[in-house]
Design an enzyme around this catalytic site. Structure first.
Site, PDB file in Angstrom:
ATOM      1  N   HIS A 142       0.869  -1.178   0.000  1.00  0.00           N
ATOM      2  CA  HIS A 142       0.000   0.000   0.000  1.00  0.00           C
ATOM      3  C   HIS A 142       0.907   1.229   0.000  1.00  0.00           C
ATOM      4  O   HIS A 142       1.763   1.373   0.876  1.00  0.00           O
ATOM      5  CB  HIS A 142      -0.874  -0.025   1.264  1.00  0.00           C
ATOM      6  CG  HIS A 142      -1.878   1.075   1.334  1.00  0.00           C
ATOM      7  ND1 HIS A 142      -3.212   0.890   1.038  1.00  0.00           N
ATOM      8  CD2 HIS A 142      -1.755   2.376   1.673  1.00  0.00           C
ATOM      9  CE1 HIS A 142      -3.862   2.033   1.205  1.00  0.00           C
ATOM     10  NE2 HIS A 142      -3.005   2.951   1.593  1.00  0.00           N
ATOM     11  N   HIS A 171       0.319   3.136  11.588  1.00  0.00           N
ATOM     12  CA  HIS A 171       1.515   3.970  11.517  1.00  0.00           C
ATOM     13  C   HIS A 171       1.489   5.093  12.546  1.00  0.00           C
ATOM     14  O   HIS A 171       0.453   5.429  13.114  1.00  0.00           O
ATOM     15  CB  HIS A 171       1.708   4.543  10.098  1.00  0.00           C
ATOM     16  CG  HIS A 171       0.662   5.536   9.669  1.00  0.00           C
ATOM     17  ND1 HIS A 171      -0.616   5.180   9.343  1.00  0.00           N
ATOM     18  CD2 HIS A 171       0.730   6.874   9.489  1.00  0.00           C
ATOM     19  CE1 HIS A 171      -1.302   6.245   8.977  1.00  0.00           C
ATOM     20  NE2 HIS A 171      -0.513   7.290   9.066  1.00  0.00           N
ATOM     21  N   GLU A 222      -2.692  14.907  11.362  1.00  0.00           N
ATOM     22  CA  GLU A 222      -3.678  14.642  10.315  1.00  0.00           C
ATOM     23  C   GLU A 222      -5.101  14.930  10.794  1.00  0.00           C
ATOM     24  O   GLU A 222      -5.607  14.274  11.698  1.00  0.00           O
ATOM     25  CB  GLU A 222      -3.583  13.187   9.863  1.00  0.00           C
ATOM     26  CG  GLU A 222      -2.193  12.760   9.403  1.00  0.00           C
ATOM     27  CD  GLU A 222      -2.097  11.262   9.189  1.00  0.00           C
ATOM     28  OE1 GLU A 222      -3.105  10.555   9.385  1.00  0.00           O
ATOM     29  OE2 GLU A 222      -1.002  10.783   8.830  1.00  0.00           O
ATOM     30  N   HIS A 281      -5.518  12.822  14.238  1.00  0.00           N
ATOM     31  CA  HIS A 281      -4.414  12.005  14.733  1.00  0.00           C
ATOM     32  C   HIS A 281      -3.173  12.880  14.712  1.00  0.00           C
ATOM     33  O   HIS A 281      -2.601  13.152  13.659  1.00  0.00           O
ATOM     34  CB  HIS A 281      -4.227  10.757  13.858  1.00  0.00           C
ATOM     35  CG  HIS A 281      -5.463   9.899  13.795  1.00  0.00           C
ATOM     36  ND1 HIS A 281      -6.242   9.814  12.662  1.00  0.00           N
ATOM     37  CD2 HIS A 281      -6.055   9.123  14.734  1.00  0.00           C
ATOM     38  CE1 HIS A 281      -7.257   9.003  12.899  1.00  0.00           C
ATOM     39  NE2 HIS A 281      -7.172   8.570  14.152  1.00  0.00           N
ATOM     40  N   HIS A 296      -2.261   5.181  14.742  1.00  0.00           N
ATOM     41  CA  HIS A 296      -3.595   5.029  14.180  1.00  0.00           C
ATOM     42  C   HIS A 296      -3.541   4.037  13.030  1.00  0.00           C
ATOM     43  O   HIS A 296      -2.468   3.636  12.577  1.00  0.00           O
ATOM     44  CB  HIS A 296      -4.194   6.367  13.735  1.00  0.00           C
ATOM     45  CG  HIS A 296      -3.301   7.204  12.874  1.00  0.00           C
ATOM     46  ND1 HIS A 296      -2.190   7.849  13.361  1.00  0.00           N
ATOM     47  CD2 HIS A 296      -3.362   7.511  11.567  1.00  0.00           C
ATOM     48  CE1 HIS A 296      -1.598   8.525  12.390  1.00  0.00           C
ATOM     49  NE2 HIS A 296      -2.284   8.316  11.283  1.00  0.00           N
TER      50      HIS A 296
END
Length: 431
Positions: free
Chosen positions: A287, A330, A336, A360, A366
């Site tokens: 990803h 991560h 964010e 976050h 998260h």
């Protein structure tokens, strides 16, 4: 009637609402056509490098000095600027459901509700993340922001931005950017409206460098649209409100300040249809980092690090082999603030609702909730299209302080952290 737009990002545009209104070959002739006044609006210092210099020349019925009165301070306590006192909220990942639109009469300006602030508006560093909850159009009311540019993300209801440069209309799934200092009025197209706003105090938003991607992809410059000249010649009393230094000042004026008959330059408002974003993705395994979904970025003084990134997670195909396809767990140095415009977000399909938000902050972990992890770890990895979804992120290198409004918002999800409680130990140390 459909509006016309000028295509391109950062272009040197020119537009006139009356034939011959734009001077040719000079910016400030002794006498402008139609008896207009010439005025320059600068978005950067005069001495900024040519590639970064932003300014436009406006040819207007009255110069801006005539669109002023004796200012008085007014209170808009729910619109906060950095630095602001943090709300009383515990450290950790945070999430809010969609706030209801109130019954009271609120415009785009008076209905602004600050969720987070970061940095310092006076030193032109950082940003703020806001909600807007609007129930009526601005009528004979005008606004400009001297502290930063506004990136508007409608989530419910269409908006018409009548600006000095012309008219922009947006619907959910589109964005509008209003540069610092540009006067505007906001009208509702479909009744009450709700959405998100990023107030960027720092360097102007620009397109990210593409590096090995090459010349094309992500947000292509041709898909950004700026308005054509349109002016109001109205002799009527109105109110102009200015945000300056984190405070709000208003005055009475005798005419509409949206009286620009012609203009040219590269400092202009613009819109962008997020459906035109050309996503890049993994075609074999893993990803990719979320930075691959950056639409616009405002750099900080640290190379490669953003004062603000505007990132989206749009419709796209998922095809990676032997890969956990949702965002991985991560922690990082960026903070964010996330919102969902419509659809379902793949990392939290049950708990994240359109019109909702999450935060976050830097170095807080998260990632997918328990159900998303369980499904992604066991599903057959056939090609699958993420359809009917659009989420976004305002990301900054600075910590985002939660406002008192956000801390007390009735839709605050106090059980958010529990979405990971079902994650189990799968470790088997057997060789």
């Amino acid at each position: 009637m459909a509006l016309s737009y000028l295509s391109g990002f950062g272009n040197e545009f020119q537009s006139e609402a009356l034939p011959g209104a734009l001077p040719v070959g000079r910016n400030s002739p002794q006498r402008c056509p139609y008896g207009l006044y010439a005025e320059q609006l600068s978005g950067t210092a005069f001495t900024a490098p040519r590639a970064e210099n932003a300014r436009s020349w406006l040819y207007r019925i009255r110069p801006s000095v005539k669109h002023l009165g004796r200012f008085e301070r007014i209170g808009l306590p729910q619109w906060q600027s950095a630095p602001s006192a943090p709300g009383e909220m515990e450290l950790g990942p945070l999430r809010w459901g969609p706030p209801p639109i109130p019954d009271e009469a609120l415009t785009f300006v008076t209905g602004m509700r600050s969720m987070t602030t970061a940095g310092d508006a006076l030193t032109q560093s950082g940003m703020a993340a806001h909600l807007f909850l609007a129930t009526r159009s601005m009528e004979r009311e005008y606004f400009y922001n001297a502290d930063g540019e506004l990136l508007v993300v409608p989530q419910q209801g269409g908006l018409r931005f009548a600006t000095e440069f012309g008219i922009i209309e947006t619907q959910p799934g589109e964005i509008c950017v209003l540069p610092r200092g540009v006067k505007f009025r906001v009208e509702l197209l479909d009744g009450a409206a709700r959405g998100y706003v990023c107030e960027n105090y720092g360097a102007r938003l620009s397109l990210p460098n593409l590096g090995p991607i090459g010349a094309n992809g992500l947000a292509n410059p041709r898909d950004f649209e700026s308005p054509v000249a349109a002016f109001e010649d109205k002799e009527e009393e109105g109110r102009l409100t200015v945000k300056w230094g984190g405070a709000f000042h208003t005055c009475t004026i005798g005419q509409s300040p949206l009286d620009v008959v012609a203009w040219h330059g590269n400092y202009v408002p613009y819109k962008y249809d997020l459906k035109r974003f050309c996503p890049m993705n993994a075609v074999l395994y893993d990803h990719p980092d979320p930075s691959i979904f950056t639409v616009l970025t405002a750099p900080s003084e640290t190379p490669g690090t953003a004062n603000v990134d505007f990132v989206i997670f749009p419709e796209r195909w998922m095809v990676a082999e032997d890969t956990f396809r949702p965002p991985w767990y991560h922690r990082n140095v960026m903070s964010e603030f996330m919102g969902l415009i419509y659809g379902v977000y793949d990392a939290k399909p049950d708990g994240f609702q359109p019109g909702g938000m999450s935060l976050h902050n830097a170095m807080l972990p998260h990632g997918p909730d328990h159900n998303a992890f369980a499904q992604a770890s066991s599903e057959a990895l056939a090609p699958e299209k993420q359809s009917g979804t659009l989420a976004f992120m305002f990301e900054t290198c600075l910590p985002q302080q939660v406002t008192d409004y956000a801390a007390k918002l009735e839709t605050f999800d106090r059980d958010y952290v529990n979405c990971w409680s079902g994650l189990e130990k799968h470790f088997d140390g057997t060789p």
